[in-house]
Write a protein that holds these residues in place. Sequence first.
Motif, PDB file in Angstrom:
ATOM      1  N   SER A  53      57.092  29.387  51.317  1.00 30.00           N
ATOM      2  CA  SER A  53      55.717  28.940  51.122  1.00 30.00           C
ATOM      3  C   SER A  53      55.468  27.582  51.764  1.00 30.00           C
ATOM      4  O   SER A  53      54.403  27.349  52.349  1.00 30.00           O
ATOM      5  N   THR A  54      56.430  26.691  51.686  1.00 30.89           N
ATOM      6  CA  THR A  54      56.244  25.370  52.302  1.00 30.89           C
ATOM      7  C   THR A  54      56.416  25.438  53.822  1.00 30.89           C
ATOM      8  O   THR A  54      55.729  24.731  54.554  1.00 30.89           O
ATOM      9  N   GLU A  57      53.350  26.393  55.732  1.00 33.65           N
ATOM     10  CA  GLU A  57      52.425  25.265  55.912  1.00 33.65           C
ATOM     11  C   GLU A  57      53.008  24.164  56.792  1.00 33.65           C
ATOM     12  O   GLU A  57      52.431  23.093  56.897  1.00 33.65           O
ATOM     13  N   GLU A  85      56.673  18.162  48.997  1.00 39.59           N
ATOM     14  CA  GLU A  85      56.079  19.487  48.813  1.00 39.59           C
ATOM     15  C   GLU A  85      57.042  20.443  48.122  1.00 39.59           C
ATOM     16  O   GLU A  85      56.642  21.222  47.249  1.00 39.59           O
ATOM     17  N   HIS A 197      38.552  28.056  50.300  1.00 39.66           N
ATOM     18  CA  HIS A 197      39.395  26.892  50.634  1.00 39.66           C
ATOM     19  C   HIS A 197      38.928  25.666  49.831  1.00 39.66           C
ATOM     20  O   HIS A 197      38.509  24.655  50.399  1.00 39.66           O
ATOM     21  N   ASP A 201      43.526  19.992  50.680  1.00 42.17           N
ATOM     22  CA  ASP A 201      44.837  20.407  51.198  1.00 42.17           C
ATOM     23  C   ASP A 201      45.548  21.199  50.105  1.00 42.17           C
ATOM     24  O   ASP A 201      45.204  21.109  48.921  1.00 42.17           O
ATOM     25  N   GLY A 202      46.538  21.977  50.495  1.00 44.39           N
ATOM     26  CA  GLY A 202      47.352  22.698  49.519  1.00 44.39           C
ATOM     27  C   GLY A 202      46.809  24.059  49.123  1.00 44.39           C
ATOM     28  O   GLY A 202      47.340  24.700  48.213  1.00 44.39           O
ATOM     29  N   GLY A 204      46.833  27.016  50.714  1.00 43.62           N
ATOM     30  CA  GLY A 204      47.747  28.123  50.964  1.00 43.62           C
ATOM     31  C   GLY A 204      48.848  28.192  49.920  1.00 43.62           C
ATOM     32  O   GLY A 204      49.124  29.259  49.347  1.00 43.62           O
ATOM     33  N   ARG A 205      49.469  27.043  49.662  1.00 44.84           N
ATOM     34  CA  ARG A 205      50.542  27.009  48.655  1.00 44.84           C
ATOM     35  C   ARG A 205      50.002  27.390  47.275  1.00 44.84           C
ATOM     36  O   ARG A 205      50.634  28.161  46.543  1.00 44.84           O
ATOM     37  N   GLU A 233      56.172  35.054  54.913  1.00 41.95           N
ATOM     38  CA  GLU A 233      56.673  34.221  56.012  1.00 41.95           C
ATOM     39  C   GLU A 233      57.171  35.086  57.166  1.00 41.95           C
ATOM     40  O   GLU A 233      56.972  34.749  58.342  1.00 41.95           O
ATOM     41  N   LYS A 236      53.991  36.471  59.279  1.00 38.63           N
ATOM     42  CA  LYS A 236      52.934  35.452  59.335  1.00 38.63           C
ATOM     43  C   LYS A 236      51.744  35.860  60.213  1.00 38.63           C
ATOM     44  O   LYS A 236      50.594  35.643  59.852  1.00 38.63           O
ATOM     45  N   TYR A 240      47.879  36.199  58.733  1.00 45.65           N
ATOM     46  CA  TYR A 240      46.685  35.478  59.175  1.00 45.65           C
ATOM     47  C   TYR A 240      45.639  36.423  59.766  1.00 45.65           C
ATOM     48  O   TYR A 240      44.435  36.229  59.568  1.00 45.65           O
TER      49      TYR A 240
END
Length: 352
Positions: A53-54, A57, A85, A197, A201-202, A204-205, A233, A236, A240
């Motif tokens: 997950s990190t 990003e 993170e 959104h 920030d953050g 997605g996580r 992941e 990806k 998207y």
Amino acid sequence: MLNTDTIKITPELLALLSEIDEFKGAWRALGTLAPERLQALRHVATIESIGSSTRIEGSKLTDREIEQLLSRLDIKRFDSRDVQEVVSYAEVMETVFQAWEDIPITENHIKQLHRDLLRHSSKDERHRGAYKTVPNDVGAFDESGKMVGVVFETASPFDTPQRMAELVQWLNDMRSLKRLHPLLIVAIFVVVFLEIHPFQDGNGRLSRILTTLLLLQAGYAYVPYSSLESVIENSKEGYYLALRQTQTTIRSDEPDWQPWLLFFMRALQQQKRRLSMKVEREERALADLPELAVLILDYARQHGRVANRDMVREYGASPNTLKATFRSLVDKRLLVRHGGGRSTWYSLSIGS
């Protein structure tokens, strides 16, 4: 409000929902796995989830580096953004695993999770736990990090509070009415959350944390033992693409939910298949291990590491027998060796 009347339950989508639900029931009936085995599976899945997950990003830390970082319980300073993170994500995941039954889906609780997710990030101090105040459209960037265009327009800061209130209300209404399959409700909530959104920030996580929380609340109790983030992941580009294909239609009269729903259900299918294979592999491996080897693995799971002297102290095992057993477990990729000589110690192998 969201128009979900355009959802098409195709034969593939129906088959995916049925397969996932069948595993959900089978997992509930699985009484053969001992608590320490479940703990080991969750440990590995958690490391994979945090890493994936990190990294989605932009983090560069490997699963092995994350495991070593989180084993340092005395760590007080988090100097790099990657480390900040990772530590925050690990803490929020643990909160969800321990308290998912007691976390209602409200705007305040979503903001609290966001605040916790950015707890250690000094850069995000001013906007953690608060909706965005400036636009955060999703952009395309060149190799130098300069934005060269807008890929997707998110909700404006002005519209965000109303959009989030509507989304949370929709979720809780759908749960009460039970007109949609629980997995469809989770999938739609996630794709709309990312379309809004809501935070600077953050997002997605947090969307992946919320996915785990919602799946647990929907009764998919196996989720902590297999990493959905790792599946994403590894896919990806498809992730998207499916997001964009659905998100650009959400505010139209006829939203096209299919691209995202199919991606999401295929990812859940892959998650449960990975777990099924891991359980089968572990059962086969343990069936062939001598008792001392099982004791060594159990000790490593409980304490995070194991050394020759631990087993001598705990069980009075012969040093020569231990040496051969440790070597065998390393050869079978169940343990990883660290250090050398009298300072040698071992940890569980990631993915074993």
